[in-house]
Motif scaffolding. Sequence first.
Motif, PDB file in Angstrom:
ATOM      1  N   LYS A 402       0.839  -1.198   0.000  1.00  0.00           N
ATOM      2  CA  LYS A 402       0.000   0.000   0.000  1.00  0.00           C
ATOM      3  C   LYS A 402       0.877   1.252   0.000  1.00  0.00           C
ATOM      4  O   LYS A 402       0.606   2.218  -0.732  1.00  0.00           O
ATOM      5  CB  LYS A 402      -0.916  -0.008   1.225  1.00  0.00           C
ATOM      6  CG  LYS A 402      -1.883   1.172   1.258  1.00  0.00           C
ATOM      7  CD  LYS A 402      -2.843   1.048   2.434  1.00  0.00           C
ATOM      8  CE  LYS A 402      -3.860   2.189   2.428  1.00  0.00           C
ATOM      9  NZ  LYS A 402      -4.826   2.053   3.546  1.00  0.00           N
ATOM     10  N   ASN A 435      -4.136  -6.022  -2.516  1.00  0.00           N
ATOM     11  CA  ASN A 435      -5.522  -6.520  -2.509  1.00  0.00           C
ATOM     12  C   ASN A 435      -5.613  -8.042  -2.544  1.00  0.00           C
ATOM     13  O   ASN A 435      -6.697  -8.591  -2.718  1.00  0.00           O
ATOM     14  CB  ASN A 435      -6.293  -5.914  -3.688  1.00  0.00           C
ATOM     15  CG  ASN A 435      -6.769  -4.510  -3.399  1.00  0.00           C
ATOM     16  OD1 ASN A 435      -7.812  -4.303  -2.805  1.00  0.00           O
ATOM     17  ND2 ASN A 435      -5.959  -3.532  -3.815  1.00  0.00           N
ATOM     18  N   ILE A 440      -8.579  -9.664   3.468  1.00  0.00           N
ATOM     19  CA  ILE A 440      -8.780  -8.333   2.896  1.00  0.00           C
ATOM     20  C   ILE A 440      -9.800  -8.424   1.773  1.00  0.00           C
ATOM     21  O   ILE A 440      -9.668  -9.239   0.854  1.00  0.00           O
ATOM     22  CB  ILE A 440      -7.453  -7.753   2.343  1.00  0.00           C
ATOM     23  CG1 ILE A 440      -6.492  -7.445   3.485  1.00  0.00           C
ATOM     24  CG2 ILE A 440      -7.698  -6.498   1.503  1.00  0.00           C
ATOM     25  CD1 ILE A 440      -6.926  -6.308   4.383  1.00  0.00           C
ATOM     26  N   LYS A 441     -10.817  -7.585   1.852  1.00  0.00           N
ATOM     27  CA  LYS A 441     -11.787  -7.526   0.775  1.00  0.00           C
ATOM     28  C   LYS A 441     -11.220  -6.638  -0.331  1.00  0.00           C
ATOM     29  O   LYS A 441     -10.826  -5.503  -0.073  1.00  0.00           O
ATOM     30  CB  LYS A 441     -13.108  -6.958   1.280  1.00  0.00           C
ATOM     31  CG  LYS A 441     -14.206  -6.931   0.215  1.00  0.00           C
ATOM     32  CD  LYS A 441     -15.497  -6.368   0.781  1.00  0.00           C
ATOM     33  CE  LYS A 441     -16.582  -6.344  -0.295  1.00  0.00           C
ATOM     34  NZ  LYS A 441     -17.853  -5.778   0.239  1.00  0.00           N
ATOM     35  N   PRO A 442     -11.115  -7.140  -1.565  1.00  0.00           N
ATOM     36  CA  PRO A 442     -10.530  -6.358  -2.650  1.00  0.00           C
ATOM     37  C   PRO A 442     -11.222  -5.006  -2.821  1.00  0.00           C
ATOM     38  O   PRO A 442     -12.449  -4.899  -2.755  1.00  0.00           O
ATOM     39  CB  PRO A 442     -10.723  -7.245  -3.883  1.00  0.00           C
ATOM     40  CG  PRO A 442     -10.785  -8.634  -3.335  1.00  0.00           C
ATOM     41  CD  PRO A 442     -11.485  -8.500  -2.005  1.00  0.00           C
ATOM     42  N   ASP A 443     -10.411  -3.998  -3.012  1.00  0.00           N
ATOM     43  CA  ASP A 443     -10.906  -2.633  -3.211  1.00  0.00           C
ATOM     44  C   ASP A 443     -11.018  -2.390  -4.716  1.00  0.00           C
ATOM     45  O   ASP A 443     -10.004  -2.266  -5.405  1.00  0.00           O
ATOM     46  CB  ASP A 443      -9.923  -1.644  -2.575  1.00  0.00           C
ATOM     47  CG  ASP A 443     -10.333  -0.194  -2.783  1.00  0.00           C
ATOM     48  OD1 ASP A 443     -11.350   0.056  -3.457  1.00  0.00           O
ATOM     49  OD2 ASP A 443      -9.609   0.698  -2.294  1.00  0.00           O
ATOM     50  N   ILE A 445     -11.732   0.206  -6.485  1.00  0.00           N
ATOM     51  CA  ILE A 445     -11.133   1.458  -6.979  1.00  0.00           C
ATOM     52  C   ILE A 445      -9.620   1.301  -7.134  1.00  0.00           C
ATOM     53  O   ILE A 445      -9.036   1.703  -8.143  1.00  0.00           O
ATOM     54  CB  ILE A 445     -11.470   2.626  -6.029  1.00  0.00           C
ATOM     55  CG1 ILE A 445     -12.974   2.891  -6.050  1.00  0.00           C
ATOM     56  CG2 ILE A 445     -10.698   3.885  -6.428  1.00  0.00           C
ATOM     57  CD1 ILE A 445     -13.424   3.942  -5.058  1.00  0.00           C
ATOM     58  N   ALA A 446      -8.986   0.682  -6.132  1.00  0.00           N
ATOM     59  CA  ALA A 446      -7.538   0.452  -6.203  1.00  0.00           C
ATOM     60  C   ALA A 446      -7.199  -0.495  -7.351  1.00  0.00           C
ATOM     61  O   ALA A 446      -6.216  -0.291  -8.078  1.00  0.00           O
ATOM     62  CB  ALA A 446      -7.031  -0.113  -4.883  1.00  0.00           C
TER      63      ALA A 446
END
Length: 556
Positions: A402, A435, A440-443, A445-446
């Motif tokens: 990140k 991601n 972790i739930k995939p973002d 937008i990223a």
Amino acid sequence: MNKVKFLSIALLAVVTTGRAQDLNQAKKAIDAEQFESAKSILKSIIAAKPTNGTADFYLGNVYLLQNNADSAKIYYQKGLAGSEGARLNHIGLGLIDLDNGNAAAAEEKFALALKDIKKKDIEEYLFIGRAYTYSTKPDYKKALEYLNKAKLVNPQDAQLNLALGNAYYGDKNQNEAYSAYRNAYAADNTLIRAKMQLGVLLKGAKAYTEAIKAFDEVVAINPNYGPVFRELAETYYLWGRNEPAKYRTYIDKALVSYEKYLTLTDYSLSSRMRHADFLVLAGEYKALEAEANRMVELDKVNPRILRYLGISAYQNGNYDVAIKSLESFISDPANKTIAFDYQTLGFSKIKKAVGEDGKNLDVVLFDNGILDVKKSAEMDANGLSNNISDVGKKMYELKLFKQAGAIYEIAVANKESKNYVLDNFYLGNSLYFDNTRKDIKPDPIALQRADLAYGAVIEASPKTQDAYLYRARTNSLLENDEMTIKYYNDYINIVTEKGPEELAKPATVKKLMESYNGAAASYANTDKAKAIEYFNKTLTLDPANQYALDSLKALK
């Protein structure tokens, strides 16, 4: 009485000659870059005759050379009331206007300097030409316009030809610059700067061997002429940059030459600052830290010292000192900050926030550092891109994806960067891997931003096969079956086009199977026959591939 009168006239002549000699000594000291000595001489002249506007003008020039415009302005304004040389001070004030970006105000002052000059006068034209040449916002065409007016009056004047050479050099007219420097030295062979400038032309043309030879000739004529050693130092530095295998050899010669320059000029604070600037350029941060600490002993309050302390402390791993020094420097609006100040401050915060292994990340401090780096990129998009890429790579290697993404996002804003393609690839990877972490739930937008980054790589370098693979993986996370299939197929086509040698590589075989399986999994939602076809392609490469075998059973 006649005897007394005669002695008085003789004494006046001696005093007048002494003052003129002092002014010439000051000029020589300025040319030799012995600025503290020049200031002392000029102040003594002014003390003896407060109305000497010429001395005020030269003293103002010295202060400008030392980046002290406020003091320069004081002497220029005082010199306007002088009984001699008053008009020159209009030129000094005009130069300050040029530096401040006010060309119209400068022109008005130059016009005042030229008002009612005699036909044979060239000094005013000469200094106006120099003002346009040496302004922080130079206009070489304008400089040449004024200097050529002086040339019409006295084409053989040595100082004029030197000034013409400098203006032509700034205007990138090497041939005319060479001719002017040669004429200047021919007219006055004591004007050693003109001969030195012939070497500067060679340095600018990257003819480093010839440049060193030219400078050595100057040293042979006058081994005590300091500026030539500064030129030698800069030439050895550039030579080392162009021949990395010999960098250490040449940089050592550069440092010795610069030390010689200091011994022949002065060890004043301003000279030490010039030395510090060179050490920053050369990347000699241990020496810079030592020089900065010596400067602190000379002047504990000069703000530029904080810059040098900050830069050297950062490079030597002392991030607390770097942050404290640079924040103090930047916080004062009177200081002229540059992009490098903000970048170094930002990197210091980032390095402190991350630590050696990144396991105890200070997110707040890191984010604060990112803001500083963004500020530096806004100030200078081109000059500092490589530094940003290097820090991004460090975050990537620590698996701080990140944070790496945040840094690479700044780097790719500069499309002219030589690292633009690679930085986009790492930006995409950073966002993708961030991601794929557990729990972790995939973002989306990223991931969409990652997709765009891979797209930039493919646009600039269509044969970069892994960009297609990672773009497919990214779209798989986005559950975009159509694009997942497309980019896996693109990967397959690219490596197939590269031929048997590429297809035989174990890493390529592994990625091909991923591509067949990934495309097949997406086909399974819309085209069962295609899914079966692609799983079978996997089995031609690895008949025991469990994922393909299990998937085929499920499809049947």
